[in-house]
Design a protein around this motif. Sequence first.
Motif, PDB file in Angstrom:
ATOM      1  N   SER A   2      -1.948   1.881   3.892  1.00 27.81           N
ATOM      2  CA  SER A   2      -2.279   0.556   4.409  1.00 27.81           C
ATOM      3  C   SER A   2      -3.549   0.019   3.740  1.00 27.81           C
ATOM      4  N   TRP A  26      -3.586  -3.580   2.564  1.00 26.78           N
ATOM      5  CA  TRP A  26      -3.443  -4.537   3.668  1.00 26.78           C
ATOM      6  C   TRP A  26      -4.743  -4.614   4.456  1.00 26.78           C
ATOM      7  N   MET A  29       6.794  -0.289  -0.134  1.00 25.30           N
ATOM      8  CA  MET A  29       7.973  -0.637   0.666  1.00 25.30           C
ATOM      9  C   MET A  29       8.600   0.616   1.279  1.00 25.30           C
ATOM     10  N   GLU A  31       7.307  -0.688   7.429  1.00 25.02           N
ATOM     11  CA  GLU A  31       6.477  -1.832   7.805  1.00 25.02           C
ATOM     12  C   GLU A  31       5.244  -1.454   8.623  1.00 25.02           C
ATOM     13  N   VAL A  38       1.800  -2.032   7.294  1.00 20.76           N
ATOM     14  CA  VAL A  38       1.498  -3.457   7.126  1.00 20.76           C
ATOM     15  C   VAL A  38       1.170  -4.081   8.478  1.00 20.76           C
ATOM     16  N   GLN A  39       1.975  -3.718   9.483  1.00 18.44           N
ATOM     17  CA  GLN A  39       1.830  -4.354  10.804  1.00 18.44           C
ATOM     18  C   GLN A  39       0.476  -4.078  11.438  1.00 18.44           C
ATOM     19  N   TRP A  76      11.146  -8.152   0.441  1.00 14.99           N
ATOM     20  CA  TRP A  76      10.195  -7.423   1.280  1.00 14.99           C
ATOM     21  C   TRP A  76       8.809  -8.063   1.171  1.00 14.99           C
ATOM     22  N   TYR A  77       8.409  -8.341  -0.046  1.00 14.94           N
ATOM     23  CA  TYR A  77       7.123  -8.982  -0.324  1.00 14.94           C
ATOM     24  C   TYR A  77       7.063 -10.320   0.428  1.00 14.94           C
ATOM     25  N   SER A 125       8.941 -11.474   3.020  1.00  9.75           N
ATOM     26  CA  SER A 125       9.015 -11.499   4.483  1.00  9.75           C
ATOM     27  C   SER A 125       7.947 -10.623   5.132  1.00  9.75           C
ATOM     28  N   VAL A 126       7.777  -9.396   4.645  1.00 10.37           N
ATOM     29  CA  VAL A 126       6.864  -8.479   5.339  1.00 10.37           C
ATOM     30  C   VAL A 126       5.404  -8.772   4.992  1.00 10.37           C
ATOM     31  N   GLY A 129       4.922 -12.929   5.394  1.00 14.64           N
ATOM     32  CA  GLY A 129       5.323 -13.505   6.672  1.00 14.64           C
ATOM     33  C   GLY A 129       6.338 -14.638   6.527  1.00 14.64           C
TER      34      GLY A 129
END
Length: 652
Positions: free
Chosen positions: A338, A341, A363, A367, A370-371, A395-396, A398-399, A402
């Motif tokens: 992480s 992020w 990936m 998730e 990231v979350q 993935w880039y 949406s995750v 956002g």
Amino acid sequence: MSDIYPVPPDFAARAHVDAAAYDRLYRQSLDDNDGFWREQAAALDWIRPFTQVSDTKFDPADLRIRWFADGTLNASVNCVDRHLPAKADKPAILWQGDGEGESESRSVTWGELADKVNRLANVLKGLGVAKGDVVTIYLPVIPEVMVAMMACVRLGAVHSVVFSGFSAEALANRIEDAGAKVLITADEGHRGGRVVPLKHNADAAVAAQPSIRHVVVVRRSGASVPFTPGRDLWYDEAVAAAEPWCPPVEVGAEDPLFILYTSGSTGKPKGLVHTTGGYLVHAGTSWRVIFDWHEGEVFWCTADVGWVTAHTYKIYGPLLNGATSVMFEGVPTWPDSSRWWSIIERYRVNIFYTAPTALRSLMREGEAPVQRHDLSSLRVLGSVGEPINPEAWRWYHSVIGGGRCPIVDTYWQTETGAVLLVPIPGAVANKPGMAAKPYFGIRPVVVDAAGTRLDGVAEGNMCFEGSWPGQARTILHDHERFVLTYFAPYPGLFFTGDGGRRDEDGYFRITGRVDDVINVSGHRLGTVELESAISSHPAVAESAVVGFPHDLKGQGVFAYVTLKENIDESEALRREIVDWVRARIGAIASLDVVQWAPSLPKNRAGKILRRILAKVAANDFENFGDTSTVADPAIVGDIVLRRKQTLERESS
Ligand code: WTA
């Protein structure tokens, strides 16, 4: 799922360039190319204004690439002085070290940056560095690397940044080729909790390359490292003792700004030469548009300073625009996956630019890492260095983004200096995996192997017609190779070495290298360069290297190795050869697969048939095409058999 991601309307509303502006400006930039670039060039401060914009011709018999040729300027004035006094107390760099402790982060204001640049320029001047001299820089991602580059160009000297992951031998080769007199390095670098022994490597390189008269050493870790009095000096002491003002040296637009080595289709890396005026115009103006940067936004490009991505879009682009950028010394997976992020959250990064390989590996972690972090500051995401597969793209999007951030998939090369294809974020709808549309003034052309131009929906070799200011001017000491590699294959065009496909909407997808270059995790490795390293091992008679599809790295390195007579194949020897190559080139030159080959398939002229070897490496045992040229077909049979046996062993 729809394959088109329209530009979000609220994004377009405040973007520098929206769809209508893109269409209009693109057309204008082709109709009046000089007029377009003349306007772009007004973004720089010139000492003496140029009178002619371009003087260019892609004719292999008489290649001419000159932009703004009679103008003069200084790069460091444009990158640093210009932002003062207005931004003196604002951060230019938000630096995050490899570790997480307090001393592992610092911010450098524009005022401090200017002070350090001037002082280091005076130090270099005192060491005899003058206009046109080459200074080699072998530093980790620390603020001093930016200071070092700017100090060089303040004097009109030429920087040659060598990736700090390269070995002493690779560094020595690059010092020798450039004839550098001064080397700037650090005691140690830190990466993923590990120490990179930079001074140790630098000493070994300098021992082999006596052209280096002085070594400036930045104290990064404070470790005690060997120090040669008279030759070496500590950066901090020298800078503290230097005069705080160094007058900038006036240079011509076509004077060299930097050399950057990259791999090509021969054993020797080539030093591409970029010049001052054209490069700065293309880098600075494109950076602002393709990332849609607005005053006050924080930008982060994760590339290492040893690559062109960082030169153009981590160093020059943000500096020319007076932008604040994040610099991170470490790796995305340490201490855990992480890390990136958490940095985005901590520094409130608005624009994030990285490579597909890293995204693919992150990936895999799912998730959850990231979350844990607030990534709501992100507004634009960028990708570079290799084709991004649609799965990683989604993935880039949406995750990480956002679902609200456009992705700018920027296609360009060390040779092109700055971007050629890109979906400008407020203007061009995204299609996953597509670098999409030409940047202003850029004319993409797809040709078949015979050089016939292919219109409409087509796949072939990616070329560009007509010059642009950021392109490299030559290969150091080898102009002939420059002409032959890029301009001779298809006269009138610049050939990239990549394959490309144009779809029904005029969008381009880059399909990968079509020459002897392998793109491993976004890093270019020449097959011949790898073969030379393998074949220099005393047990090796011959070798052949090809790329093969690799889930994480994009392409992996597959080496077929023929041992000398009476030498036995063994796992220990295999490992020794892998280590041998890493030591010769650097850790990025990692052989993923080594297959012993008692003989290599050749044609009757003795040329290794890489096409067949590449098929076998990709586990494609069927379509070898025309094999009538193979001198000894039994050799192909043996290579296939060995590959199948390995696959069977691995699956059992
Ligand atoms: C590849 C990096 C697909 C390509 C800026 C090129 C890409 C090589 C992309 C240059 C992209 C770069 N999509 N492929 N967006 N960007 N490439 O010199 O094969 O390190 O020729 O420059 O990377 O790598 P270089």
